[in-house]
Structure formats: structure tokens, C-alpha cells
Scaffold this active site. Sequence first.
Site, PDB file in Angstrom:
ATOM      1  CE  LYS A  37      27.970  61.264  33.991  1.00 17.73           C
ATOM      2  NZ  LYS A  37      28.309  59.579  33.526  1.00 17.73           N
ATOM      3  CE1 TYR A 254      55.067  39.509  36.364  1.00 23.02           C
ATOM      4  CE2 TYR A 254      53.848  41.517  36.143  1.00 23.02           C
ATOM      5  CZ  TYR A 254      54.363  40.536  37.051  1.00 23.02           C
ATOM      6  OH  TYR A 254      54.968  40.472  38.042  1.00 23.02           O
TER       7      TYR A 254
END
Length: 358
Positions: A37, A254
Site C-alpha cells: 500500500k 530559516y
Amino acid sequence: MRPRARGAQATINQQHLKHNVSVFKAMHPGPLVAVVKADAYGHGIEHVVPALGDVDAFAVATIDEAMQLRKLCQDQRIILLEGVFNEAELHLALSQKFDVVVHQKYQLALLDQLKDSDCLSVWLKVDTGMNRLGFELGFAKNAIESLIKSPAIVLHLMSHFAQSDQPLAMQTQQQIKSNDWIAQQGLPFSFSNTAAVLSGISQPQEWVRVGLGLFGISPIEDSMASDYKLRPVMNLQSRVIATKSIQKGQAVGYGAHFVAQKSMRLAIVGIGYADGYPWSQSQSTHVMLNGLPCPVVGRVSMDMLAIDVSAQPDTDPGDVVQLWGDGLSVELLAKQLNVIPYALVCGITKRVKFDVIQ
Ligand SMILES: Cc1ncc(COP(=O)(O)O)c(C=O)c1O
């Protein structure tokens, strides 16, 4: 000259995948279901299926995943782990020969529509303690009695461990007891995922459902896939796209979360959280450059991350940086980031280029 390119690339090693299948086959005599999956746990379903010819069935979560898989393999069994949600999906499951898990009363009600001439493989899910999907044992007993009479249904039983990496935990021991009852019903059954097989609590005759382990990653805390002779299937790399020197006291990235304690040489690597390298400012992860670890410094950006290459000052744009895979385990990175390895590989995005080693 080094090739210059952004270079975020996942290489899928089909030989390693085949090897991992053989490791599980050596450990488990019964049938092996490959859980593929979520685009084969981020590895790309089309890249892994050709190397999984030796498994006995596939399992996926959604009908869309099952349809995509059916195009890649016409004859193989495909189990829908959450079953079908409505009439249209039931008919699709019949026409495409999908096995369906049945875990809720509305799904039992859907089965009333089957004609005697239909043939549907049903995995009745029993909730033995996971408290997610499945019927409690008492209800399941009655459901088995009724479903077994249907000429349209080939009945199987299944359950799912909540902490198969903790074989001695009280909950696991209780689940094992319930599983023993299920195993005595004279029907094919399936209980175990990767951790259950690796920790030795799978039953020899069952259909084990193995996902993460096939991709060469251990789900068991403080263990590495290599402890079980499993090999990593995905190798994630990118390239240096820029270099620079900074002075003591200068901040990187950042939020200015990393401040250099001494002058440093930095390399900027062309991969970020939009590619699936996890966002973090934890300062605790590293990548590999020329076989040597280099710390990630500052926050991971959307498209880039910075690494400390002071120990390798000749680093240049184009140099290959290893993010995980061979020589740098996903398990270790996950531990450093306090996440599970499943989340790392499943997080790889379409922006990453894929390459396959056959
Ligand atoms: C019902 C079920 N079975 C088996 C698996 C495979 O688990 P693992 O990847 O740990 O082997 C999963 C994965 O989430 C699952 O949901």
C-alpha cells in the site's frame, strides 16, 4: 568535472527486494503476502512489483491502489485491507478478483448481494485487541457460522497485532491467545506483520502480511534490518548545489536556529521537505558524503538543506550526498528525529526521480 544537477534521486534495488523476500521465506514456511500500500511504502509500486514474483499475494489499502496493481499483475491475488465501502466497489472487487477484508457490519450487509454463482475471497477481520478494525470474538463466531454457508464466499480469518515488536507484552500475549482460537477454526488465517515475523510470534501455517521488512527496514526499536540480514531497497541521494564558508557567530537557515560556534564550510544539498526529507531543526541528523557523516545544520528548507562539510573542505557542487539507504539506515534517521521509519519512506514525493537496479 562533477555532473551538476539538483539530483534528488531514489534508487530502488530489486535485487535487495528479492533477497529480502528470500529472507522472509526462510523464516516463514507459510504463504507470504507483500503489503504494498501507499505506493509500496513510497518505493513506487511499478518499481517493486516486478521483483515480487515469489510472493503469494499482495495487500493494499484502497481500491485505487488495487486497480493500479491489477494493471501490473493480472493473475496475482490482491487483498483489500480495508475492504469495500459500497456496492460499486464490491462489484469491482468481484470483477477484478480482489480479496476483501470484512471488518464492519455494513460490509457484511453488502455480502448479502452476492449471487450463488459469484466467487469472492473474504478475510473476516477479528479485533483481538488492536481496537481499530474488526469484529469482537463473540460476534465473529456467529459471522463465521453464517458466512461459511455461502456458496459465493471463500472464507479466511485475520487479525492484527498492536505491538508485535513487544512479544512479551501482556496485550500481545492476550492477542496470541485469541489468535490460537482463530487458528483452530479450520480456515486459512493471517495475523502477522513484519515485526511479528521478526520477533518469532507468527504461526508457521499463517499468511504473514509483510510490508516494511520487505523494503529492508526494521520496525523493531533499537534493531536494524541488517540484524536480520535484510538489505535496504531504497537508496536516497542528492547532490551538493552550492558551497560557502561562514564565520563564527553567523546563523544558518530559516529562523536562525543554528549559529556557528567556529568558522565553518557549508554545502547546500538539493533536497528538502517538499521532496520528503523530513523537516527538522533538531540538529541531530546527518547525511553521508564520501562515506563520512556530515551533520545537517539549521532548519531543513522546502527544497534544500545545509550540511557541515568543514571536515571535507574540497566539497564541490555536484558531489553526491547520501540521505538514507546503503550505509545510512532509515531506522537510525527515524530514531534521531523521533518518528517511525514508515513515515520517512512513505513521505517521499513525486519530485524525487526514481531509478531501478534490476
Ligand atoms: C493490516 C495490516 N497488515 C500488515 C501490515 C504490514 O505491516 P508492516 O509494514 O509492519 O509489515 C499493515 C501495515 O500497516 C497493516 O495495516
